[in-house]
Scaffold this motif. Sequence first.
Motif, PDB file in Angstrom:
ATOM      1  N   MET A  45     -61.400   4.372  53.270  1.00  0.00           N
ATOM      2  CA  MET A  45     -60.066   4.878  53.602  1.00  0.00           C
ATOM      3  C   MET A  45     -59.006   4.097  52.834  1.00  0.00           C
ATOM      4  SD  MET A  45     -60.283   5.449  57.672  1.00  0.00           S
ATOM      5  CE  MET A  45     -58.575   5.955  57.723  1.00  0.00           C
ATOM      6  N   HIS A  46     -59.245   2.800  52.632  1.00  0.00           N
ATOM      7  CA  HIS A  46     -58.322   2.004  51.828  1.00  0.00           C
ATOM      8  C   HIS A  46     -58.470   2.406  50.370  1.00  0.00           C
ATOM      9  CE1 HIS A  46     -56.463  -1.635  50.050  1.00  0.00           C
ATOM     10  NE2 HIS A  46     -55.771  -1.636  51.171  1.00  0.00           N
ATOM     11  N   GLY A  47     -59.719   2.431  49.900  1.00  0.00           N
ATOM     12  CA  GLY A  47     -59.963   2.844  48.530  1.00  0.00           C
ATOM     13  C   GLY A  47     -61.444   2.884  48.234  1.00  0.00           C
ATOM     14  N   GLN A  79     -51.507   2.604  51.418  1.00  0.00           N
ATOM     15  CA  GLN A  79     -50.117   2.699  50.970  1.00  0.00           C
ATOM     16  C   GLN A  79     -49.671   1.350  50.413  1.00  0.00           C
ATOM     17  OE1 GLN A  79     -48.112   5.773  51.360  1.00  0.00           O
ATOM     18  NE2 GLN A  79     -50.275   6.317  51.316  1.00  0.00           N
ATOM     19  N   HIS A  80     -49.358   1.351  49.144  1.00  0.00           N
ATOM     20  CA  HIS A  80     -48.871   0.126  48.499  1.00  0.00           C
ATOM     21  C   HIS A  80     -47.662   0.465  47.655  1.00  0.00           C
ATOM     22  CE1 HIS A  80     -52.981  -1.226  49.449  1.00  0.00           C
ATOM     23  NE2 HIS A  80     -52.420  -2.416  49.542  1.00  0.00           N
ATOM     24  N   GLY A  81     -46.824  -0.535  47.415  1.00  0.00           N
ATOM     25  CA  GLY A  81     -45.628  -0.313  46.613  1.00  0.00           C
ATOM     26  C   GLY A  81     -44.724   0.705  47.279  1.00  0.00           C
ATOM     27  N   ILE A 215     -53.190 -13.538  47.872  1.00  0.00           N
ATOM     28  CA  ILE A 215     -54.386 -13.778  48.690  1.00  0.00           C
ATOM     29  C   ILE A 215     -55.514 -12.835  48.248  1.00  0.00           C
ATOM     30  CG2 ILE A 215     -55.370 -13.483  51.017  1.00  0.00           C
ATOM     31  CD1 ILE A 215     -53.934 -16.095  50.865  1.00  0.00           C
ATOM     32  N   HIS A 216     -55.169 -11.559  48.015  1.00  0.00           N
ATOM     33  CA  HIS A 216     -56.196 -10.637  47.517  1.00  0.00           C
ATOM     34  C   HIS A 216     -56.833 -11.188  46.245  1.00  0.00           C
ATOM     35  CE1 HIS A 216     -56.292  -6.949  49.910  1.00  0.00           C
ATOM     36  NE2 HIS A 216     -55.000  -7.122  50.141  1.00  0.00           N
ATOM     37  N   ASN A 217     -56.000 -11.629  45.316  1.00  0.00           N
ATOM     38  CA  ASN A 217     -56.509 -12.064  44.019  1.00  0.00           C
ATOM     39  C   ASN A 217     -57.234 -13.401  44.062  1.00  0.00           C
ATOM     40  OD1 ASN A 217     -53.737 -10.447  42.692  1.00  0.00           O
ATOM     41  ND2 ASN A 217     -55.805 -10.003  42.027  1.00  0.00           N
ATOM     42  N   ILE A 248     -63.136 -10.512  55.342  1.00  0.00           N
ATOM     43  CA  ILE A 248     -61.908 -11.326  55.390  1.00  0.00           C
ATOM     44  C   ILE A 248     -60.670 -10.461  55.176  1.00  0.00           C
ATOM     45  CG2 ILE A 248     -61.662 -11.993  52.934  1.00  0.00           C
ATOM     46  CD1 ILE A 248     -61.203 -14.323  55.989  1.00  0.00           C
ATOM     47  N   PHE A 249     -60.849  -9.305  54.521  1.00  0.00           N
ATOM     48  CA  PHE A 249     -59.728  -8.388  54.283  1.00  0.00           C
ATOM     49  C   PHE A 249     -58.956  -8.136  55.577  1.00  0.00           C
ATOM     50  CE2 PHE A 249     -58.244  -4.018  54.837  1.00  0.00           C
ATOM     51  CZ  PHE A 249     -57.381  -3.839  53.770  1.00  0.00           C
ATOM     52  N   TRP A 250     -59.706  -7.909  56.667  1.00  0.00           N
ATOM     53  CA  TRP A 250     -59.091  -7.491  57.933  1.00  0.00           C
ATOM     54  C   TRP A 250     -58.312  -8.618  58.579  1.00  0.00           C
ATOM     55  CZ3 TRP A 250     -59.313  -2.344  58.369  1.00  0.00           C
ATOM     56  CH2 TRP A 250     -60.274  -1.697  57.582  1.00  0.00           C
ATOM     57  N   HIS A 252     -56.875 -10.997  56.769  1.00  0.00           N
ATOM     58  CA  HIS A 252     -55.716 -11.118  55.877  1.00  0.00           C
ATOM     59  C   HIS A 252     -54.636 -10.130  56.317  1.00  0.00           C
ATOM     60  CE1 HIS A 252     -53.134 -11.121  52.442  1.00  0.00           C
ATOM     61  NE2 HIS A 252     -53.770 -10.244  51.710  1.00  0.00           N
ATOM     62  N   HIS A 253     -55.040  -8.879  56.516  1.00  0.00           N
ATOM     63  CA  HIS A 253     -54.033  -7.876  56.892  1.00  0.00           C
ATOM     64  C   HIS A 253     -53.540  -8.046  58.318  1.00  0.00           C
ATOM     65  CE1 HIS A 253     -52.667  -5.311  53.698  1.00  0.00           C
ATOM     66  NE2 HIS A 253     -53.762  -5.706  53.072  1.00  0.00           N
ATOM     67  N   SER A 254     -54.351  -8.638  59.167  1.00  0.00           N
ATOM     68  CA  SER A 254     -53.891  -8.964  60.507  1.00  0.00           C
ATOM     69  C   SER A 254     -52.718  -9.957  60.390  1.00  0.00           C
ATOM     70  CB  SER A 254     -55.056  -9.562  61.297  1.00  0.00           C
ATOM     71  OG  SER A 254     -54.707  -9.847  62.612  1.00  0.00           O
ATOM     72  N   LEU A 457     -51.267  -9.087  40.243  1.00  0.00           N
ATOM     73  CA  LEU A 457     -51.439  -7.746  39.683  1.00  0.00           C
ATOM     74  C   LEU A 457     -52.166  -6.798  40.638  1.00  0.00           C
ATOM     75  CD1 LEU A 457     -52.326  -8.381  35.909  1.00  0.00           C
ATOM     76  CD2 LEU A 457     -50.106  -7.928  36.959  1.00  0.00           C
ATOM     77  N   PHE A 458     -52.391  -7.239  41.892  1.00  0.00           N
ATOM     78  CA  PHE A 458     -53.080  -6.382  42.861  1.00  0.00           C
ATOM     79  C   PHE A 458     -52.333  -5.047  42.963  1.00  0.00           C
ATOM     80  CE2 PHE A 458     -54.193  -5.045  47.247  1.00  0.00           C
ATOM     81  CZ  PHE A 458     -55.559  -4.953  47.075  1.00  0.00           C
ATOM     82  N   GLY A 459     -53.014  -3.967  42.666  1.00  0.00           N
ATOM     83  CA  GLY A 459     -52.374  -2.646  42.689  1.00  0.00           C
ATOM     84  C   GLY A 459     -51.933  -2.149  41.327  1.00  0.00           C
TER      85      GLY A 459
END
Length: 529
Positions: A45-47, A79-81, A215-217, A248-250, A252-254, A457-459
């Motif tokens: 769903m994210h990608g 949804q980004h940017g 953090i993503h990168n 860990i993604f979850w 991070h977004h939390s 550069l994430f995104g």
Amino acid sequence: MPRIRKDVWNLPADDKTLFWYGKAIEQLKRRSITDITSWWSLAAMHGIDSQLWIDLGYLDPAIVLPFPTTTSGFWNQCQHGSWYFLPWHRAYLGAFEAVLLDSIVKQGGPADWALPYWNYDPTQPKKLQFPAAFAPELLDDGSKNPLWVKERYGRKGDGVITILATDVPVKNLWDAPEFFDQPGELVTSFGGGQTGFEHGGGDAGQLEQRPHGPIHNYVGGTIQGTDPNISKNNGLMAMFETAGIDPIFWLHHSNIDRLWETWLSVQPAPGAPPDAYQNPTDPAWLDQPAGAFVMPRPDGTTFPFTARQVLNTKDPSLNYVYEDISVPAGRTSLLAARLRTLGVAATDASRLSESIAMPLKITELVGASASSVRIGGAATDTRVQLDTVARDKLAATLSVRPMIEGVGAPKPPDRVFLALENITSPSDAGVFHVYVNLPEGADPEQHPENLAGVVSLFGARAASRTDGPHAGNGLTRTLEITDIVDAMHLSGARHPASRYQIRSANADIGERRGRCRPRENLPPKPVIP
Ligand SMILES: [Cu+2]
């Protein structure tokens, strides 16, 4: 009672939150990707990029997929940017948490389980560390750790995850009282530019730019010595299409979601506009795009939602609160910081800054670079051509004496932003450090005072696609450089911000073929009083 999302670094040794997280992950991973409550569909769903998932061993090529993987729909929704970045991710986390909770309860776990958060607070070195429970491949009993994935390469590509305080600044968030920027405005707001449905837009708000992107990168990274433009060389967290696979993604977004709650708790200065530190009331944000955002329920049905429905985390549909939403220590207003530079006592500074009404936002372009800048593995130097009239006007606000001209309160300096516009790149896996006015030949590491900020550069990959919604306009990143310009002014430098340097943060892992070019028609921008 709402469930409590807790700080992962504060969990007691005998706490079972992560144990049950692991149990749910194991069960969700056993479900087929064709099941919308599976780990795989939730991540997609994210990608999703089906070839990349096959290459990494996360997708069986024989499976007939239920949704297209090349367009946005139920999958590839993230949804980004965009000003939808926060509400979309909140609903996404809420739906994810509900599916996990359902699995946990059915396995005999606690009904008040909640997703923890990774609070990489720049003022607390311990919390910058990668959460220990996620690191080992095997558990003490020799079984596989469900919180582990192999594709975390870290900042140097050797698997060591190091987060520095400068990677995750939060002070910029408390200096951004607006939730969103109007279309075409330079994005200096907390939550992003006003857009439609955006899977890969360029107008990220301050929170999404930093600390979210780095953090993503810095968790994902790229395998040492390999080409980041080949996707399978990058860590899961470094790309839209794979980030949700990493447990860990979850967390991070939390934390990103928690910082939204923190921002809403910031006390605006007296005289601030009524919408300072408030969510938008614009129906275009609250109620659109109706039906375009869809989430799964634990029973396998789906529901559409809008931002309006996720504003209150205590609402039964979300039913959570955060353990701590306090503003981290060390928040200083720009004015207080400036007064301190000038030797005014801190107590006076805070008293004075409280008496300042926040002026209306007026933006003005002070200067721009003449051509596009190519960013590679090594440092790139470029110059900004300053408009002399605008420069002198700015300099005049910098030279205003703090101790008042005659009567009233001191005036804060105009705020100065450095915008890197239309950053395009075939890879998301890159981080750059941007310095302003480094002395000639100086080692940037020795000059943290010249560091304007970190650009992730994430995104960038999605925002660079020429067949995308923005014809490949790329990302725009906005760094506040008021302090640097102000310090230069105080030290007597004549031409503030006439030169900046972009330096690849991990030059040893191959060239980042990113470019950053000025917009065709430069809108009037960079200064905000
Ligand atoms: Cu993210």
